[in-house]
Design an enzyme around this catalytic site. Structure first.
Site, PDB file in Angstrom:
ATOM      1  N   HIS A  65       0.840  -1.192   0.000  1.00  0.00           N
ATOM      2  CA  HIS A  65       0.000   0.000   0.000  1.00  0.00           C
ATOM      3  C   HIS A  65       0.880   1.249   0.000  1.00  0.00           C
ATOM      4  O   HIS A  65       1.923   1.302   0.658  1.00  0.00           O
ATOM      5  CB  HIS A  65      -0.918   0.009   1.227  1.00  0.00           C
ATOM      6  CG  HIS A  65      -2.057   0.980   1.115  1.00  0.00           C
ATOM      7  ND1 HIS A  65      -1.909   2.335   1.330  1.00  0.00           N
ATOM      8  CD2 HIS A  65      -3.368   0.784   0.788  1.00  0.00           C
ATOM      9  CE1 HIS A  65      -3.075   2.940   1.159  1.00  0.00           C
ATOM     10  NE2 HIS A  65      -3.974   2.025   0.827  1.00  0.00           N
ATOM     11  N   HIS A  66       0.458   2.259  -0.754  1.00  0.00           N
ATOM     12  CA  HIS A  66       1.275   3.457  -0.914  1.00  0.00           C
ATOM     13  C   HIS A  66       1.470   4.207   0.397  1.00  0.00           C
ATOM     14  O   HIS A  66       2.407   5.001   0.542  1.00  0.00           O
ATOM     15  CB  HIS A  66       0.634   4.387  -1.956  1.00  0.00           C
ATOM     16  CG  HIS A  66       1.591   5.393  -2.506  1.00  0.00           C
ATOM     17  ND1 HIS A  66       1.806   6.609  -1.910  1.00  0.00           N
ATOM     18  CD2 HIS A  66       2.407   5.354  -3.590  1.00  0.00           C
ATOM     19  CE1 HIS A  66       2.701   7.294  -2.603  1.00  0.00           C
ATOM     20  NE2 HIS A  66       3.089   6.557  -3.621  1.00  0.00           N
ATOM     21  N   SER A  67       0.611   3.973   1.370  1.00  0.00           N
ATOM     22  CA  SER A  67       0.763   4.642   2.660  1.00  0.00           C
ATOM     23  C   SER A  67       2.019   4.193   3.394  1.00  0.00           C
ATOM     24  O   SER A  67       2.516   4.889   4.284  1.00  0.00           O
ATOM     25  CB  SER A  67      -0.464   4.386   3.539  1.00  0.00           C
ATOM     26  OG  SER A  67      -0.610   3.000   3.807  1.00  0.00           O
ATOM     27  N   LEU A  68       2.565   3.033   3.023  1.00  0.00           N
ATOM     28  CA  LEU A  68       3.776   2.519   3.656  1.00  0.00           C
ATOM     29  C   LEU A  68       5.041   3.084   3.031  1.00  0.00           C
ATOM     30  O   LEU A  68       6.120   2.980   3.616  1.00  0.00           O
ATOM     31  CB  LEU A  68       3.812   0.985   3.588  1.00  0.00           C
ATOM     32  CG  LEU A  68       2.666   0.252   4.286  1.00  0.00           C
ATOM     33  CD1 LEU A  68       2.841  -1.255   4.160  1.00  0.00           C
ATOM     34  CD2 LEU A  68       2.576   0.650   5.754  1.00  0.00           C
ATOM     35  N   GLY A  69       4.917   3.635   1.861  1.00  0.00           N
ATOM     36  CA  GLY A  69       6.093   4.202   1.217  1.00  0.00           C
ATOM     37  C   GLY A  69       5.914   4.278  -0.281  1.00  0.00           C
ATOM     38  O   GLY A  69       5.081   3.586  -0.867  1.00  0.00           O
TER      39      GLY A  69
END
Length: 318
Positions: A65-69
């Site tokens: 997920h893009h929220s992780l990096g």
């Protein structure tokens, strides 16, 4: 920290002797974004496929997920977790760009004049670029082409296809000592992440700080394929004399909202002597993405052949 592998490791049951493994991997990757990650567990998965393709003995696919990096940071993190086979205690290293020594100064007044001239150009080009940037956001519009995608393109699934190119061909052949930006970024990120993982109290910010520049993309047929390269280089060299990218970083969210997501996105990643070109397309707009990759490779060959002919004519004017 313990990781529950059952929550993250995906081992699909596939036929290792299938007729078209490359097509299977392409379909598999394109279908992954259509299935949301389970919100009840950490938002990442590793898919391991025991399928032999034309480029690998097996395939591993990270779904994060893009929220992780962002992509560059996550790839850098993966490399920072590895070590050299020649030195198990050293992180991977990449060649760095060495700057040529500046010629000796011919006088203090000349140095001051050059500095003032560079500062004047920097201010002028920055003001000019910011004006064009603002005008583009407000009233200047691109030509309405299918690649813009239209309303709803951001929610439609994308198909991912790729093509492997020779990095020497991309650079222009032997004798070029410059390094592409993706490798320079990766050098910084690997060292940064390796040091950060050793220091639990590091206050460094995660991820990249992205800026934006507007590059004109004219659809025009030229007789000399190298004219495209010369034009692009001239534009980028001029943009380097401006602070457009630095100042546009602060309004990144507005830029994405105004310009939106297009039906065609290119990703470039260099590794060893290869350049991976990954194309993400909306199949309702780009009906044959493989042909697009073929056209890109053919364009590169035309430019390489033109450069070879020009070099030969300079070496042998007779």
């Amino acid at each position: 920290m313990k990781i529950a592998l059952d929550n993250h490791l995906v081992l699909p049951d596939v036929d290792p002797n299938m007729d078209s493994p490359d097509k299977f991997i392409e379909d598999y990757v394109s279908n992954i974004p259509r299935t949301p990650l389970d919100p009840s567990k950490p938002q990442w998965e590793l898919h391991l496929l025991n399928v032999r393709t034309s480029e690998a003995e097996a395939v591993g696919i990270f779904c994060v997920h893009h929220s992780l990096g962002d992509g560059v940071s996550l790839m850098s993190l993966l490399l920072a977790c590895t070590r050299k086979t020649s030195d198990p205690y050293s992180v991977p290293t990449l060649p760095v760009l060495t700057k040529k020594a500046a010629p000796p100064s011919k006088g203090v007044l000349l140095v001051i004049f050059k500095w003032l001239w560079c500062m004047l150009c920097l201010v002028w080009y920055t003001v000019l670029d910011l004006f064009m940037f603002g005008a583009t956001l407000v009233f200047l519009k691109d030509t309405n082409t299918p690649v813009k995608g239209g309303a709803g393109v951001e929610s439609r699934p994308k198909r991912f296809v790729h093509r492997t190119l020779s990095l020497d061909d991309v650079k222009g052949g032997e004798g070029y000592d410059w390094l592409d930006n993706s490798q320079l970024v990766m050098v910084f990120e690997i060292d940064f992440l390796a040091d950060r993982m050793k220091d639990d109290e590091s206050k460094s910010q995660w991820g990249n700080k992205l800026g934006y520049i507007i590059l004109p993309f004219n659809i025009i047929a030229r007789e000399d394929p190298l004219d495209y390269v010369r034009r692009a280089k001239a534009i980028v060299d001029r943009k380097k004399k401006s602070l457009e990218a630095v100042l546009s970083h602060s309004c990144g969210a507005l830029i994405v909202k105004v310009f939106g997501i297009k039906a065609l996105t290119f990703h470039f990643q260099s590794y060893m002597n290869m350049m991976k070109v990954v194309v993400a397309v909306d199949e309702r707009v780009i009906l044959d993405p493989h042909q697009l990759c073929e056209d890109l490779a053919e364009s590169l060959n035309l430019m390489k052949d033109a450069a070879t002919r020009n070099k030969s004519s300079l070496e042998d004017p007779m």
